[in-house]
Design a protein around this motif. Structure first.
Motif, PDB file in Angstrom:
ATOM      1  N   ASN A 153       0.755  -1.240   0.079  1.00  0.00           N
ATOM      2  CA  ASN A 153      -0.038  -0.149  -0.110  1.00  0.00           C
ATOM      3  C   ASN A 153       0.963   1.139   0.050  1.00  0.00           C
ATOM      4  O   ASN A 153       1.759   1.503   0.781  1.00  0.00           O
ATOM      5  N   LEU A 207      -6.604  -1.708  -2.815  1.00  0.00           N
ATOM      6  CA  LEU A 207      -6.358  -1.155  -1.463  1.00  0.00           C
ATOM      7  C   LEU A 207      -6.988  -2.024  -0.352  1.00  0.00           C
ATOM      8  O   LEU A 207      -6.421  -2.257   0.800  1.00  0.00           O
ATOM      9  N   ASP A 208      -8.059  -2.733  -0.466  1.00  0.00           N
ATOM     10  CA  ASP A 208      -8.809  -3.525   0.878  1.00  0.00           C
ATOM     11  C   ASP A 208      -9.376  -4.810   0.257  1.00  0.00           C
ATOM     12  O   ASP A 208      -9.884  -5.532   1.239  1.00  0.00           O
ATOM     13  N   TYR A 214      -3.005 -11.138  -0.569  1.00  0.00           N
ATOM     14  CA  TYR A 214      -4.410 -11.465  -0.841  1.00  0.00           C
ATOM     15  C   TYR A 214      -4.308 -12.849  -1.478  1.00  0.00           C
ATOM     16  O   TYR A 214      -3.594 -13.262  -2.228  1.00  0.00           O
ATOM     17  N   GLN A 230      -7.411 -12.319   2.982  1.00  0.00           N
ATOM     18  CA  GLN A 230      -6.189 -11.750   3.317  1.00  0.00           C
ATOM     19  C   GLN A 230      -5.482 -12.530   4.184  1.00  0.00           C
ATOM     20  O   GLN A 230      -5.975 -13.207   5.436  1.00  0.00           O
ATOM     21  N   ILE A 255       0.038  -6.197   2.087  1.00  0.00           N
ATOM     22  CA  ILE A 255      -1.112  -7.046   2.018  1.00  0.00           C
ATOM     23  C   ILE A 255      -1.003  -8.207   1.330  1.00  0.00           C
ATOM     24  O   ILE A 255      -0.726  -8.106   0.254  1.00  0.00           O
ATOM     25  N   VAL A 267     -11.977  -5.507  -1.265  1.00  0.00           N
ATOM     26  CA  VAL A 267     -13.564  -5.430  -1.467  1.00  0.00           C
ATOM     27  C   VAL A 267     -14.121  -5.360  -2.589  1.00  0.00           C
ATOM     28  O   VAL A 267     -13.661  -4.805  -3.470  1.00  0.00           O
ATOM     29  N   PRO A 320     -15.147 -10.325   0.474  1.00  0.00           N
ATOM     30  CA  PRO A 320     -13.765  -9.446  -0.027  1.00  0.00           C
ATOM     31  C   PRO A 320     -13.095 -10.896  -0.172  1.00  0.00           C
ATOM     32  O   PRO A 320     -13.212 -11.921   0.091  1.00  0.00           O
ATOM     33  N   GLU A 331       2.108  -0.502   4.119  1.00  0.00           N
ATOM     34  CA  GLU A 331       1.905  -1.810   4.711  1.00  0.00           C
ATOM     35  C   GLU A 331       1.683  -2.745   3.497  1.00  0.00           C
ATOM     36  O   GLU A 331       1.489  -2.330   2.423  1.00  0.00           O
TER      37      GLU A 331
END
Length: 144
Positions: A67, A112-113, A76, A127, A74, A115, A124, A72
């Protein structure tokens, strides 16, 4: 009609009258152990340039994303959350570098998330837990 009968009628309408069109299948359990990568190693150079790399671990692989706002990392799962048992339920990062897309069901997820932004997916992307210590990133099969 008594109040009790009305309540029973309402209960059955709510219970049986509101069916979802989407069956929510579970993504299989991850099939890897905790592993550590050096995010500054040459094979992960694209984390600095593109913002993500593909890793072979996970159910269908992992998209490791850095990110740019928070630095950060992440991790996925690439297995799409819509009909995850389908052989083509795999997400890829699109040309914009902002979305992850399943070419089969056309679901789009925000990088980013994770979703869903469009398509039939409502859940989603999975993660995995990550922890950075200096330049060493631990990726755990624990689900975040």
């Amino acid at each position: 009609m008594t109040m009790k009968n009305r309540l029973i009628g309402v209960f059955f309408v709510v219970l049986f009258g509101c069916e979802s069109n989407q069956v929510v299948d579970q993504i299989p359990s991850p099939n890897f152990g905790e592993f550590i990568i050096n995010v500054n190693a040459p094979q992960y150079f694209e984390l600095s340039t593109k913002g993500f790399v593909l890793l072979p671990e996970g159910v269908r692989g992992i998209i490791l994303y850095k990110n740019p706002l928070s630095a950060e990392y992440i991790a996925y799962e690439r297995n799409c959350s819509y009909q995850p048992a389908s052989s083509c339920a795999v997400v890829e990062v699109d040309n914009t570098g902002l979305l992850m897309v399943d070419a089969c069901c056309k679901s789009e997820f925000a990088l980013l998330d994770g979703v869903p932004r469009s398509g039939p997916a409502v859940l989603p992307l999975r993660q995995y837990v990550t922890q950075l210590n200096g330049s060493f990133l631990t990726i755990s099969p624990q689900i975040k």
